[in-house]
Design a protein around this motif. Structure first.
Motif, PDB file in Angstrom:
ATOM      1  N   LYS A  54     -31.487  -0.797 -62.906  1.00 58.62           N
ATOM      2  CA  LYS A  54     -31.561  -1.041 -61.467  1.00 58.62           C
ATOM      3  C   LYS A  54     -32.969  -0.691 -61.007  1.00 58.62           C
ATOM      4  CE  LYS A  54     -29.910   1.357 -57.557  1.00 58.62           C
ATOM      5  NZ  LYS A  54     -30.749   2.132 -57.044  1.00 58.62           N
ATOM      6  N   ARG A  57     -35.425  -3.957 -56.248  1.00 60.56           N
ATOM      7  CA  ARG A  57     -34.839  -5.185 -55.710  1.00 60.56           C
ATOM      8  C   ARG A  57     -33.973  -5.961 -56.693  1.00 60.56           C
ATOM      9  NH1 ARG A  57     -40.206  -5.218 -53.714  1.00 60.56           N
ATOM     10  NH2 ARG A  57     -40.244  -4.849 -51.490  1.00 60.56           N
ATOM     11  N   GLN A  58     -33.807  -5.465 -57.919  1.00 58.99           N
ATOM     12  CA  GLN A  58     -33.078  -6.237 -58.916  1.00 58.99           C
ATOM     13  C   GLN A  58     -32.106  -5.368 -59.702  1.00 58.99           C
ATOM     14  OE1 GLN A  58     -35.844  -8.151 -61.477  1.00 58.99           O
ATOM     15  NE2 GLN A  58     -36.631  -9.507 -59.905  1.00 58.99           N
ATOM     16  N   ASN A  97     -29.983 -11.430 -64.869  1.00 58.58           N
ATOM     17  CA  ASN A  97     -30.426 -10.847 -63.605  1.00 58.58           C
ATOM     18  C   ASN A  97     -29.324 -11.114 -62.596  1.00 58.58           C
ATOM     19  OD1 ASN A  97     -31.604 -10.195 -61.149  1.00 58.58           O
ATOM     20  ND2 ASN A  97     -33.636 -10.803 -61.842  1.00 58.58           N
ATOM     21  N   LYS A  98     -28.554 -10.091 -62.281  1.00 56.24           N
ATOM     22  CA  LYS A  98     -27.390 -10.261 -61.414  1.00 56.24           C
ATOM     23  C   LYS A  98     -27.786 -10.524 -59.964  1.00 56.24           C
ATOM     24  CE  LYS A  98     -24.194  -8.695 -64.471  1.00 56.24           C
ATOM     25  NZ  LYS A  98     -22.890  -9.116 -64.769  1.00 56.24           N
ATOM     26  N   THR A  99     -28.989 -10.118 -59.564  1.00 59.50           N
ATOM     27  CA  THR A  99     -29.415 -10.293 -58.182  1.00 59.50           C
ATOM     28  C   THR A  99     -29.662 -11.757 -57.856  1.00 59.50           C
ATOM     29  OG1 THR A  99     -30.455  -8.123 -58.316  1.00 59.50           O
ATOM     30  CG2 THR A  99     -31.067  -9.500 -56.461  1.00 59.50           C
TER      31      THR A  99
END
Length: 144
Positions: A54, A57-58, A97-99
């Motif tokens: 984490k 921002r990502q 990248n889940k974001t």
């Protein structure tokens, strides 16, 4: 009323005095983890290393396994030895990248002596044997 041990006097409290990077957390608690990594044996009896990271921002995750030798980049699944005599095996990792919802496949190197997984293109390292649940983050080694 709070007590000052150094002066031996009581004083008026003005509320919480110190602010930390962990959102005014209770001082008795440990700070929040920002990454984690674990090593398991999969259904095909291969070692699987997975982790999460984490940043500001990502939120990223990865799952890595050893190459079968079918991949052209695996060099037949042979062990690679560097100038210092350390042995590495080529692995393949699936980064998510889940974001923003992207999935990519990258090549990485597994060090047999330390058990660390290096992502040379991204300058990241994953260490499942690190204390407190593993580590996946920036590598201290210079990018080649």
């Amino acid at each position: 009323m709070p007590y000052n041990r150094r002066t031996g006097e009581y004083y008026e409290s003005r509320g919480r005095q110190s602010y930390s990077n962990n959102y005014q957390r209770n001082d008795n608690r440990a700070p929040r983890k920002k990454s984690g990594c674990s090593e398991t044996v999969g259904r095909t009896k291969k070692t699987v290393i997975s982790g999460w990271r984490k940043s500001a921002r990502q939120f990223m995750t990865f799952v890595a396994t050893q190459n079968n030798g079918d991949n052209a980049h695996a060099k037949g699944g042979a062990v690679i030895t560097n100038k210092k005599g350390q042995e590495y095996t080529r692995w393949t990792a699936k980064l998510t990248n889940k974001t923003i919802g992207t999935v990519s496949t990258v090549s990485c190197l597994y060090n047999h002596a330390t058990g660390k997984l290096y992502f040379p293109d991204l300058n990241l390292v994953a260490n499942p044997k690190a204390p407190n649940g593993g580590y996946w983050g920036k590598s201290s080694r210079p990018k080649r």
